[in-house]
Design a protein around this motif. Structure first.
Motif, mmCIF file in Angstrom:
data_model
loop_
_atom_site.group_PDB
_atom_site.id
_atom_site.type_symbol
_atom_site.label_atom_id
_atom_site.label_comp_id
_atom_site.label_asym_id
_atom_site.label_seq_id
_atom_site.Cartn_x
_atom_site.Cartn_y
_atom_site.Cartn_z
ATOM 1 N N PHE A 13 0.866 -1.180 0.000
ATOM 2 C CA PHE A 13 0.000 0.000 0.000
ATOM 3 C C PHE A 13 0.897 1.222 0.000
ATOM 4 O O PHE A 13 1.996 1.192 0.575
ATOM 5 C CB PHE A 13 -0.872 0.047 1.263
ATOM 6 C CG PHE A 13 -1.950 -0.996 1.300
ATOM 7 C CD1 PHE A 13 -3.091 -0.883 0.525
ATOM 8 C CD2 PHE A 13 -1.824 -2.100 2.153
ATOM 9 C CE1 PHE A 13 -4.086 -1.839 0.575
ATOM 10 C CE2 PHE A 13 -2.813 -3.058 2.208
ATOM 11 C CZ PHE A 13 -3.949 -2.932 1.424
ATOM 12 N N ILE A 20 3.904 0.485 2.352
ATOM 13 C CA ILE A 20 3.638 -0.516 3.403
ATOM 14 C C ILE A 20 3.534 -1.881 2.729
ATOM 15 O O ILE A 20 2.673 -2.085 1.872
ATOM 16 C CB ILE A 20 2.326 -0.214 4.141
ATOM 17 C CG1 ILE A 20 2.442 1.145 4.854
ATOM 18 C CG2 ILE A 20 1.971 -1.301 5.135
ATOM 19 C CD1 ILE A 20 1.133 1.658 5.377
ATOM 20 N N ALA A 22 2.182 -5.063 3.058
ATOM 21 C CA ALA A 22 1.164 -5.721 3.902
ATOM 22 C C ALA A 22 1.224 -7.233 3.773
ATOM 23 O O ALA A 22 1.029 -7.960 4.744
ATOM 24 C CB ALA A 22 -0.221 -5.215 3.517
ATOM 25 N N PRO A 41 -1.063 -11.869 14.520
ATOM 26 C CA PRO A 41 -1.420 -10.676 15.297
ATOM 27 C C PRO A 41 -1.985 -9.571 14.415
ATOM 28 O O PRO A 41 -1.889 -9.629 13.185
ATOM 29 C CB PRO A 41 -0.081 -10.256 15.912
ATOM 30 C CG PRO A 41 0.960 -10.851 15.041
ATOM 31 C CD PRO A 41 0.375 -12.077 14.423
ATOM 32 N N SER A 42 -2.546 -8.562 15.054
ATOM 33 C CA SER A 42 -3.134 -7.443 14.336
ATOM 34 C C SER A 42 -2.110 -6.813 13.379
ATOM 35 O O SER A 42 -0.963 -6.596 13.756
ATOM 36 C CB SER A 42 -3.597 -6.418 15.373
ATOM 37 O OG SER A 42 -4.269 -5.404 14.732
ATOM 38 N N GLY A 43 -2.532 -6.567 12.153
ATOM 39 C CA GLY A 43 -1.662 -5.899 11.184
ATOM 40 C C GLY A 43 -0.728 -6.830 10.428
ATOM 41 O O GLY A 43 0.104 -6.370 9.656
ATOM 42 N N CYS A 44 -0.883 -8.151 10.600
ATOM 43 C CA CYS A 44 0.062 -9.077 9.955
ATOM 44 C C CYS A 44 -0.284 -9.348 8.491
ATOM 45 O O CYS A 44 0.473 -10.003 7.792
ATOM 46 C CB CYS A 44 0.141 -10.396 10.733
ATOM 47 S SG CYS A 44 -1.334 -11.400 10.563
ATOM 48 N N GLY A 45 -1.450 -8.877 8.034
ATOM 49 C CA GLY A 45 -1.785 -9.039 6.614
ATOM 50 C C GLY A 45 -2.879 -10.065 6.325
ATOM 51 O O GLY A 45 -3.133 -10.396 5.169
ATOM 52 N N LYS A 46 -3.576 -10.531 7.365
ATOM 53 C CA LYS A 46 -4.610 -11.558 7.177
ATOM 54 C C LYS A 46 -5.754 -11.044 6.302
ATOM 55 O O LYS A 46 -6.111 -11.669 5.300
ATOM 56 C CB LYS A 46 -5.231 -11.985 8.525
ATOM 57 C CG LYS A 46 -4.265 -12.380 9.585
ATOM 58 C CD LYS A 46 -4.974 -12.699 10.894
ATOM 59 C CE LYS A 46 -5.615 -11.528 11.599
ATOM 60 N NZ LYS A 46 -4.694 -10.602 12.244
ATOM 61 N N SER A 47 -6.320 -9.896 6.705
ATOM 62 C CA SER A 47 -7.492 -9.388 5.975
ATOM 63 C C SER A 47 -7.111 -9.006 4.562
ATOM 64 O O SER A 47 -7.891 -9.227 3.623
ATOM 65 C CB SER A 47 -8.090 -8.166 6.680
ATOM 66 O OG SER A 47 -8.536 -8.529 7.943
ATOM 67 N N THR A 48 -5.927 -8.441 4.380
ATOM 68 C CA THR A 48 -5.504 -8.058 3.033
ATOM 69 C C THR A 48 -5.407 -9.300 2.152
ATOM 70 O O THR A 48 -5.821 -9.289 0.992
ATOM 71 C CB THR A 48 -4.153 -7.314 3.094
ATOM 72 O OG1 THR A 48 -4.297 -6.216 3.985
ATOM 73 C CG2 THR A 48 -3.730 -6.815 1.735
ATOM 74 N N GLU A 164 -12.883 -12.944 10.582
ATOM 75 C CA GLU A 164 -13.167 -12.807 12.016
ATOM 76 C C GLU A 164 -14.679 -12.844 12.289
ATOM 77 O O GLU A 164 -15.219 -11.943 12.931
ATOM 78 C CB GLU A 164 -12.603 -11.483 12.550
ATOM 79 C CG GLU A 164 -11.130 -11.314 12.246
ATOM 80 C CD GLU A 164 -10.285 -11.101 13.468
ATOM 81 O OE1 GLU A 164 -10.773 -11.339 14.593
ATOM 82 O OE2 GLU A 164 -9.117 -10.730 13.288
HETATM 83 P P1 ATP Z 1 -6.307 -6.952 11.960
HETATM 84 O O1 ATP Z 1 -6.315 -8.263 12.680
HETATM 85 O O2 ATP Z 1 -6.021 -5.805 12.876
HETATM 86 O O3 ATP Z 1 -7.523 -6.750 11.102
HETATM 87 P P2 ATP Z 1 -4.728 -7.840 9.687
HETATM 88 O O4 ATP Z 1 -3.762 -8.928 9.999
HETATM 89 O O5 ATP Z 1 -5.988 -8.236 9.027
HETATM 90 O O6 ATP Z 1 -5.017 -6.967 10.985
HETATM 91 P P3 ATP Z 1 -4.367 -6.071 7.465
HETATM 92 O O7 ATP Z 1 -5.667 -5.357 7.669
HETATM 93 O O8 ATP Z 1 -4.296 -7.026 6.348
HETATM 94 O O9 ATP Z 1 -3.925 -6.798 8.802
HETATM 95 O O10 ATP Z 1 -3.216 -4.978 7.315
HETATM 96 C C1 ATP Z 1 -1.870 -5.306 7.026
HETATM 97 C C2 ATP Z 1 -1.039 -4.031 6.964
HETATM 98 O O11 ATP Z 1 -1.450 -3.263 5.843
HETATM 99 C C3 ATP Z 1 -1.211 -3.134 8.191
HETATM 100 O O12 ATP Z 1 0.031 -2.522 8.441
HETATM 101 C C4 ATP Z 1 -2.218 -2.108 7.714
HETATM 102 O O13 ATP Z 1 -2.052 -0.883 8.405
HETATM 103 C C5 ATP Z 1 -1.877 -1.974 6.243
HETATM 104 N N1 ATP Z 1 -3.052 -1.600 5.434
HETATM 105 C C6 ATP Z 1 -4.170 -2.332 5.257
HETATM 106 N N2 ATP Z 1 -5.018 -1.701 4.410
HETATM 107 C C7 ATP Z 1 -4.400 -0.543 4.041
HETATM 108 C C8 ATP Z 1 -4.758 0.562 3.177
HETATM 109 N N3 ATP Z 1 -5.910 0.548 2.513
HETATM 110 N N4 ATP Z 1 -3.864 1.554 3.046
HETATM 111 C C9 ATP Z 1 -2.682 1.550 3.699
HETATM 112 N N5 ATP Z 1 -2.286 0.550 4.517
HETATM 113 C C10 ATP Z 1 -3.133 -0.485 4.696
#
Ligand code: ATP
Length: 389
Positions: A13, A20, A22, A41-48, A164
């Motif tokens: 991103f 970033i 992701a 953990p939070s922010g590890c890239g699962k949702s992306t 989730e």
């Molecule tokens: P959570 O459990 O908190 O939902 P996650 O593991 O699903 O976290 P992601 O949402 O995939 O994590 O995010 C992965 C990284 O990409 C994080 O650093 C997040 O801040 C960044 N990120 C996600 N979406 C965007 C975006 N649209 N623009 C910029 N950075 C993004």
């Protein structure tokens, strides 16, 4: 048949000029009918990762394929994939019936009667037929969750993506829904990718777990493999509650040495760590043996310790201990719930050789793990599902 594969899948991103990373070059093969949990953990890239599979984010690199055919250039509606969001994303002004049929009416040539039958079948499967004419505002969190699932089920997709889906429910309902979801997935046989940060959900629900950290895949394996044979310190510390105990030690010959204790490695284990100067010794709380006998020699296994706090959990107790003569971090041990220890009691602890884990302190890579074949019941477990055929 729906085999989903990610190869070299990457997502960066751009956040106000900052890049970033992701999701970093992930390879995953998800078998037909498999329940794969993406955890980290939070922010590890699962949702992306999930959103890229759904088509809601465009990968910056790599491929995503369904049954060998690339799908990354297809629009979300063309992917035959249904996603359930954490927020449920139900339309508040529509009834449950309308919410569940909405996607079908938009995207298929089915008659009203056929759509209705499919909605009623799904509602029956989920045990919510009496809710079909209510609106989401008149439903509990658990009921809304079922409706969101129902909307995915009626589409009869090749793949379910669940982000989730249980995190808004209270602990008891979450535990019930874990079992229900697992049964439902196994009945429907639909390839499923489930995202959670909760390691209990990952361990209890999945056929295999994919553990992510900082956008990188750390390990892909069955829950038993990941728990007993972690690939590195991150996985070892992430799975298990309470966490694995870790001690930083120097390797001198075949002995691990710290200010608090020394640990002689048996020759076959010592050979796996040869050439590494600094080692992290890991031992799970349930593997530590604890004895009221304080007559120890401070060497192999018999380490004097003092009880700090005992946390009763009912079926078992968590005992937090400190070493009396050193700076090593505290130790947590799980003991039987009927066994009683008191604060400040002097005890001795032992780390059985067949349950220790050793990691390179610098890279975190596992050098030696306990063997999965030594774990009780593993034969029964490994026969339970075989995706290789
Ligand atoms: P959570 O459990 O908190 O939902 P996650 O593991 O699903 O976290 P992601 O949402 O995939 O994590 O995010 C992965 C990284 O990409 C994080 O650093 C997040 O801040 C960044 N990120 C996600 N979406 C965007 C975006 N649209 N623009 C910029 N950075 C993004």
């Amino acid at each position: 048949m729906a085999e989903l594969s990610l190869s070299g899948t990457t997502k960066t991103f751009n956040d106000g000029g900052d890049e970033i990373l992701a999701v970093d070059d992930i390879d995953l093969e998800i078998n037909d009918g498999e329940f794969l949990v993406l955890v980290g953990p939070s922010g590890c890239g699962k949702s992306t990762t999930l959103r890229m599979i759904a088509g809601l984010e465009t990968p910056s690199g790599g491929d995503i394929a369904l049954d060998g055919k690339p799908i990354q250039d297809k629009r979300p509606q063309e992917r035959d994939i249904a996603m359930v969001f954490q927020s449920y994303a139900l339309y508040p002004h529509m009834t449950v019936r309308e919410n569940m049929s909405f996607g079908l009416e938009e995207s298929t040539e089915l008659s009203d009667q056929e759509v209705n039958e499919m909605v009623e079948d799904a509602a029956e499967t989920l045990g919510i037929p009496e809710l079909l004419d209510r609106k989401p505002g008149a439903l509990s969190g658990g009921q809304q969750q079922r409706v969101a699932l129902g909307r995915a089920i009626v589409r009869n997709p090749e793949v379910f993506l669940l982000d989730e889906p249980l995190s808004n429910l209270d602990a008891k309902l979450r535990a019930e829904m874990r079992t229900e979801l697992q049964q439902l997935q196994s009945e429907l046989g639909v390839t499923t990718v489930y995202v959670t940060h909760d390691q209990t959900e990952a361990m209890t629900m999945s056929d295999r777990i994919a553990i992510l950290n900082d956008g990188e895949l750390q390990q892909l394996g069955t829950p038993m493999e990941c728990y007993h044979e972690p690939s590195n310190l991150f996985v070892a510390g992430f799975l298990g509650e309470p966490s694995m105990n870790f001690f930083h030690l120097d390797l001198e010959g075949e002995t691990l040495v710290s200010d608090s204790f020394e640990y002689d490695l048996p020759p076959e284990i010592a050979s796996t760590v040869k050439g590494h100067d600094e080692i992290v010794l890991g031992v799970r709380p349930e593997s530590v043996e604890i004895s009221d006998d304080v007559e120890t020699d401070g060497k192999q296994g018999e380490i004097p310790a003092i009880v700090d706090v005992v946390e009763p959990h009912g079926n078992e107790n968590a005992v937090h201990l400190r070493f009396e003569n050193g700076t090593a971090p505290d130790l947590t041990v799980m003991i039987d719930g009927m066994r009683y220890l008191t604060a400040e009691q002097e005890v001795s602890v032992r780390f059985p050789e067949d349950s220790i884990h050793l990691f390179d302190a610098e890279s975190g890579v596992a050098l030696h793990n306990r063997k999965l074949t030594n774990v009780d019941g593993v034969e029964e477990y490994s026969d339970s599902r075989d995706f290789s055929e």
